[in-house]
Design a protein around this motif. Structure first.
Motif, mmCIF file in Angstrom:
data_model
loop_
_atom_site.group_PDB
_atom_site.id
_atom_site.type_symbol
_atom_site.label_atom_id
_atom_site.label_comp_id
_atom_site.label_asym_id
_atom_site.label_seq_id
_atom_site.Cartn_x
_atom_site.Cartn_y
_atom_site.Cartn_z
ATOM 1 N N ALA A 1 -44.120 7.655 -21.502
ATOM 2 C CA ALA A 1 -43.294 8.052 -20.759
ATOM 3 C C ALA A 1 -43.024 9.562 -21.011
ATOM 4 O O ALA A 1 -43.331 10.017 -22.090
ATOM 5 C CB ALA A 1 -41.945 7.240 -21.312
ATOM 6 N N SER B 1 -42.153 9.831 -13.775
ATOM 7 C CA SER B 1 -42.494 8.204 -14.037
ATOM 8 C C SER B 1 -43.786 7.975 -14.103
ATOM 9 O O SER B 1 -44.044 6.841 -14.742
ATOM 10 C CB SER B 1 -41.601 7.467 -13.029
ATOM 11 O OG SER B 1 -42.170 7.664 -11.902
ATOM 12 N N GLY C 1 -35.276 5.074 -11.515
ATOM 13 C CA GLY C 1 -36.573 4.920 -12.193
ATOM 14 C C GLY C 1 -37.237 3.590 -12.112
ATOM 15 O O GLY C 1 -38.317 3.183 -12.911
#
Lengths: 546, 574
Positions: free
Chosen positions: B136, B214, B87
């Motif tokens: 997130a 992401s 990520g």
């Protein structure tokens, strides 16, 4: 100590100089000025000079010291024709009597205070709290001669001073303030001392209290003095000091016949002393005449025997009121005082000696060096202690050979310490809130039986104080002392079982160490672990050292 | 002091990593422009970043730079593609402004540590620590399953060809949830119990979003609604090196690891010469530790002992238990003296034998013996003399010493504890130390006594001494020395005199014996400025810790002349 009140005005009148001069020079004749007040000052005089316990006595001495009037003061004594008899039954009670008459006095309340002050100071200094000498001063005109000093029945009644009713002598001992204070001086006797006049009026119950009848007031003109006691010399000197003071105050001394002996004896005492001995003692180089001049300033009469410049002999007449002239050196001291201590030149002698430490102190010094090197800080606790600290708190049995004092002043100090460790625990107790760790030690005297000897004790208090720590300390300590030792299981209950050991040197127990028992720690109101040791320093001395 | 000295190794290391990363970002831009033509668009940033990092790595390798490992890690991550997987896609990450998370991974440390170093660098202006609040997304349990297997409608859709009987479709395990969505999304039409595909359906925005959480995308909202993902607000930190920071690195950081403790190995091998030793702040005082030391009072006592020994005195030591004979009678204290009563003296339940020749003492008391003295008169009691006491002074030791050495010139002294029956208060204790000295010789005199006293007091730091007449029962003449103490005036300090002949004659002593005694607890109070005598015996540990062993300054205040001298010196300097 005798603290005498000296009124400025009266003292200036008597001495003939201003008070500042007196205040400046008085300390150099042996006196400590205690305090200054508006109209008087208080001075402490030494017990060897009771003749200075009155303004009159101080003025007499200062006039000589300041060169105003020197030489012996002579007191003229006229016969009074008064007789006094003493009872033989007083022999084992209070046998001695001195007496005198003083006429023509003009009392003010101040001068009465002054003579009472002198009387009280003499009771202390010569009379040893009235046991050796007690003094009575009476208005002569209230009673009728001759007088009798008798051993009386205890039931005899009279009105004591400051009371308005008759009391028996027994009652006086129980109820009169003075009776209560001094009862112990007479209560053991079958009969009590009593002074009566020709008509059986009571003048005094010596050494307790006078009668109200003969109380001295500002009206009083003529005085009868009685001094009774257990020491003939002391009784007479006390009478002389009072007579001389009252004569200085303007009175005329008259003698009294006591069992046929004429009193008071105001004649000086003669002594012939050596000039060279005086010079040697003081480090002076006076000739006979110079020595005499100094003595005259101390109110002695002094004459060289022979050529004043070369003779070694000086004849001295010491005043009848001086209680302290027992020995030639007492006269030499007066030479030094007259010369002035402030005029003496200090000097070092050339005596050759080699300095040397005492072996005990040397070893104590070594112990301090080792212990401080190991990080311990020294304490110097008291050597007097008590059973609670010494044994009870320590879980130890009482020492059979502990030394107790007969009349302890407090419950805290009833005995001499037999060990130092308990005192160290007490020290930790008072310091327990200070930063830890605390590693403390003390070295000094303990007493067992008749023997004084030294031990050292150390304590370590912190959260990790344990047997290993103190074992290592003991090991280092013994190593530095150069002693071979072994450790063996100890049974000292002050320490925890399994964590305690005796220090053995040459098969003999010389110390103990370990972890202090929790019950000991809590007995001293603490909660931190403590490890400790105590060590007998006698092992360092193969032979007893004097 | 150079500013970098204030930075620790770790902070410098961070700075040293930030700089090549920023350089790589610059190079990346360059690569992108120059090689753009030959590469496909998607991989361009990664290839160019990789190339630039590799360039920098080779430079760092030559220099053996401290940033070497982190940059190598960065290169490895890019090559293996693990930055994507974890990520940290460089697609959205600027190397000139890396995240703390990224830095922590390549520097092989924790995020907290990186933030901590960055904060300090930030406060010095070497970098900027930027906090960004971002959202997130994370899969729920259901979402995670679908992310792996595909959404149920997609799985249903893929389970048949063009059409299927609804009944058969309903037998599919995904049917329960999937059929509704198939309809809703309009992927199938259902008519007469038959489901028919509408045609080829590409991945929907929700499916794309589920593949890459992401970033927020068109399908994110849909997934949230279906409770397949959750949304959390997180703070992410980024670090941007400043111009000052870059300059500092370019100037060359001393990046050797700071060492706080030298090892024997390092000293032996000479490795220490390469080490950077951590500098200590000399302004920060250490925690005080406490020396093992003598009690200040004992130190004073030892000082006095030293003075007397240097003056040729021999030291005595003796038993604290003494008979009245030695404590009083031998000193010509009359037996009815108040000091001999039980209210002043500690008597003991103990008797002592009288020494031979005790009758000489009896005679002296009763009539003066062979001397010119009259004595005290009366009868002297043997019983009273046998009574033992705790010594009230050490003079009894002096007279016993004289008895044993009646002829030699001698100087002896003793400092010992003595006992008086007094209640404890600030100025009285039942036990205290006394100093006692005697000098005997054929030609010593009263003036010599004064000489000794003056010498002793001066050595003790009392330069101004005077003498006044006094009275003590066993000396004649007697003298009281006084010393001048600033702020107090004349202070009486002990007593002295020549032993009376009544004291010395019974033992055959023919010469004058100069004697003096001094209550030294009083000196201790003067010297240490104590108001309470008990402090000497029940000492506060903190007090002893606080009293310096060197008490020179106390001496200076205790004697006038020294003060004057100090003042003169000061004047001289000015």
């Amino acid at each position: 100590m005798a603290v005498i009140t000296l009124p400025y005005k009266y003292l200036e009148e008597l001495t003939g100089v201003d008070k500042d001069t007196i205040i400046e020079r008085l300390p150099m004749i042996a006196a400590d000025i205690e305090r200054y007040e508006d109209d008087h000052f208080d001075v402490e005089f030494f017990p060897d000079r009771p003749d200075m316990y009155s303004p009159e006595g101080v003025a007499r001495a200062m006039r000589g010291f300041l060169n105003i009037e020197t030489g012996l003061k002579r007191y003229d004594v006229k016969p009074s024709g008064i007789r006094f008899t003493t009872d033989p039954k007083l022999k084992d009670i209070r046998p001695f009597l001195a007496s005198a008459v003083i006429r023509g006095l003009n009392f003010t309340s101040e001068s009465i205070q002054s003579i009472m002050g002198l009387q009280e100071a003499l009771h202390w200094a010569i009379g040893r709290g009235r046991s050796k000498v007690a003094i009575g001063i009476h208005d002569l005109d209230k009673v009728k001669a001759p007088f009798r000093y008798i051993a009386s029945e205890k039931s005899r009644k009279f009105v004591p001073l400051d009371f308005d009713r008759e009391m028996s002598m027994d009652e006086i001992l129980k109820e009169h303030p003075k009776g209560v204070s001094y009862a112990k001086l007479v209560e053991k006797f079958e009969r009590y001392p009593l002074i009566v006049d020709s008509e059986d009026n009571v003048l005094s119950f010596p050494p307790i209290i006078n009668g109200e009848l003969t109380k001295v007031t500002t009206e009083t003109k003529n005085i009868l003095l009685d001094c009774t006691g257990t020491d003939e010399k002391a009784v007479r000197i006390a009478a002389n000091i009072i007579c001389a003071a009252l004569a200085e105050a303007g009175g005329q001394i008259e003698s009294v016949e006591v069992d046929g002996v004429t009193m008071p004896n105001m004649e000086p005492v003669e002594r012939t002393v050596s000039v060279s001995e005086c010079n040697k003692l003081l480090g002076f180089s006076l000739n006979a005449e110079e020595m005499c001049e100094n003595l005259r300033r101390m109110r002695f009469d002094a004459e060289p025997v022979g050529d004043p410049k070369t003779t070694d002999k000086v004849r001295v007449l010491a005043p009848c009121y001086r209680n302290d002239i027992m020995h030639d050196w007492d006269i030499f001291e007066d030479v030094a005082i007259a010369y002035g201590f402030d005029n003496l030149v200090a000097e070092l002698p050339n005596t050759f000696t080699i300095g040397k430490e005492h072996p005990y102190q040397k070893n104590l010094g070594l112990v301090r060096k080792i212990m401080t090197g190991l990080g311990f800080m020294e304490m110097m606790p008291f050597t007097l202690s008590n059973d609670r600290v010494m044994y009870q708190n320590m879980r130890r049995p009482k020492c059979a050979d502990a030394l107790y004092v007969l009349h302890p002043i407090s419950e805290e100090q009833t005995m001499f310490r037999t060990d130092i460790l308990p005192l160290m625990m007490e020290t930790l107790q008072t310091n327990q809130h200070r930063e830890l760790p605390q590693r403390l030690f003390s070295a000094g005297d303990v007493v067992h039986g008749r023997e004084t000897y030294q031990t050292v004790s150390a304590v370590s208090m912190h959260s990790a104080a344990d047997f290993s720590e103190i074992y290592a300390i003991v090991d280092a300590f013994m190593h530095e002392l150069g002693l071979e030792y072994t450790a063996e299981v100890s049974d000292d209950e002050a320490f925890l079982k399994g964590r305690r050991a005796d220090i053995i040197v040459n098969g003999k127990k010389v110390g103990v160490f370990g972890e202090i028992h929790p019950e000991v720690i809590t007995a001293f109101d603490m909660d931190q672990p403590v490890s400790a040791f105590e060590f007998d320093l006698r092992v360092l001395y193969p032979e007893k050292i004097e | 002091m150079e500013k970098t000295n204030e930075l620790t190794y770790n902070e410098k290391r961070l700075l040293a990593v930030l700089k090549p990363l920023k350089d790589a970002e610059m190079k990346k831009q360059y690569y992108q422009q120059t090689i753009a033509t030959s590469l496909s668009g998607n991989n361009l940033p990664i290839i160019s970043a990789l190339n630039s990092l590799k360039d920098i790595l080779s430079v760092l390798e030559e220099k053996k730079n401290i940033a070497l490992n982190p940059i190598r890690n960065a290169v490895n991550m890019l090559e293996s593609g693990s930055d994507e997987k974890s990520g940290f896609s460089l697609k959205r990450l600027s190397l000139a402004r890396p995240s703390v998370k990224y830095l922590a991974i390549i520097m092989d440390t924790s995020e907290e540590a990186v933030v901590q170093y960055a904060k300090l660098l930030d406060s010095r202006g070497y970098c900027k620590l930027i906090a960004e609040k971002t959202v997130a997304y994370a899969c729920t349990e259901e979402g995670a399953k679908y992310a792996k297997e595909g959404l149920p409608e997609r799985r249903l859709y893929d389970s048949f060809e063009n059409s299927i009987a609804l009944k058969d479709l309903q037998a599919n395990p995904s049917a329960k949830l999937g059929i509704g969505w198939l309809r809703k999304k309009g992927w199938v039409t259902i008519k007469d119990g038959i489901a028919t595909k509408v045609g080829d359906v590409p991945l929907g925005p929700d499916e794309i979003a589920l593949k890459d959480l992401s970033v927020k995308s068109a399908g994110t909202e849909e997934l949230l609604k279906r409770k397949l993902i959750t949304e959390d607000e997180i703070t992410e930190y980024f670090i941007e090196i400043t111009k000052e920071g870059e300059d500092l690195v370019e100037k060359g950081l001393d990046l050797r690891i700071e060492t706080s403790t030298l090892t024997a190995e390092q000293i032996r091998t000479g490795e220490w010469t390469k080490l950077k030793l951590r500098n200590y702040n000399v302004q920060t005082p250490p925690k005080r530790i406490f020396a093992g030391k003598k009690h200040p009072y004992q130190q004073l006592i030892d000082e006095m002992r030293g003075i007397l020994i240097s003056m040729g005195f021999t030291e005595m030591y003796g038993n604290v238990i003494q008979s009245s004979f030695w404590n009083f009678d031998a000193l010509f204290q009359p037996q009815d003296h108040p000091a001999r009563e039980m209210q002043d003296t500690f008597f003991l339940d103990m008797k002592a034998e009288l020494p031979p020749y005790y009758k000489a003492i009896r005679d002296i008391h009763e009539h003066g013996g062979d001397t010119s003295s009259t004595g005290w008169g009366g009868k002297w009691s043997e019983e009273k003399a046998k009574q033992c006491v705790l010594r009230t002074h050490t003079t009894g030791l002096s007279i016993q010493y004289l008895k044993d050495h009646p002829h030699d010139p001698l100087k002896v002294f003793c400092i010992g504890r003595v006992y008086r029956r007094e209640a404890i208060d600030p100025t009285h204790t039942p036990e205290f130390e006394q100093l006692e000295g005697i000098v005997m010789d054929s030609d010593v005199s009263f003036r010599h006594l004064m000489g000794f006293l003056k010498e002793f007091y001066q050595r003790m730091g009392f330069t101004n001494v005077r003498f006044r007449p006094a009275y003590f029962p066993y000396t004649e003449p007697s003298v009281e020395p006084e010393v001048y103490v600033d702020g107090l005036g004349w202070v009486e300090l002990g007593g002295a005199g020549i032993f009376r002949e009544e004291v010395t004659a019974p033992w055959g002593v023919k010469y004058p014996v100069l004697a003096w005694g001094l209550g030294i607890s009083r000196v201790a109070m003067l010297k240490m400025g104590l108001k309470d005598l008990r402090q000497l015996y029940r000492s506060d540990v903190d007090w002893i810790r606080s009293v310096p062993m060197n008490r020179n300054e106390i001496k200076a205040t205790a004697c006038g002349d020294t003060d004057e001298r100090v003042a003169n010196q000061k004047n001289g300097e000015e």
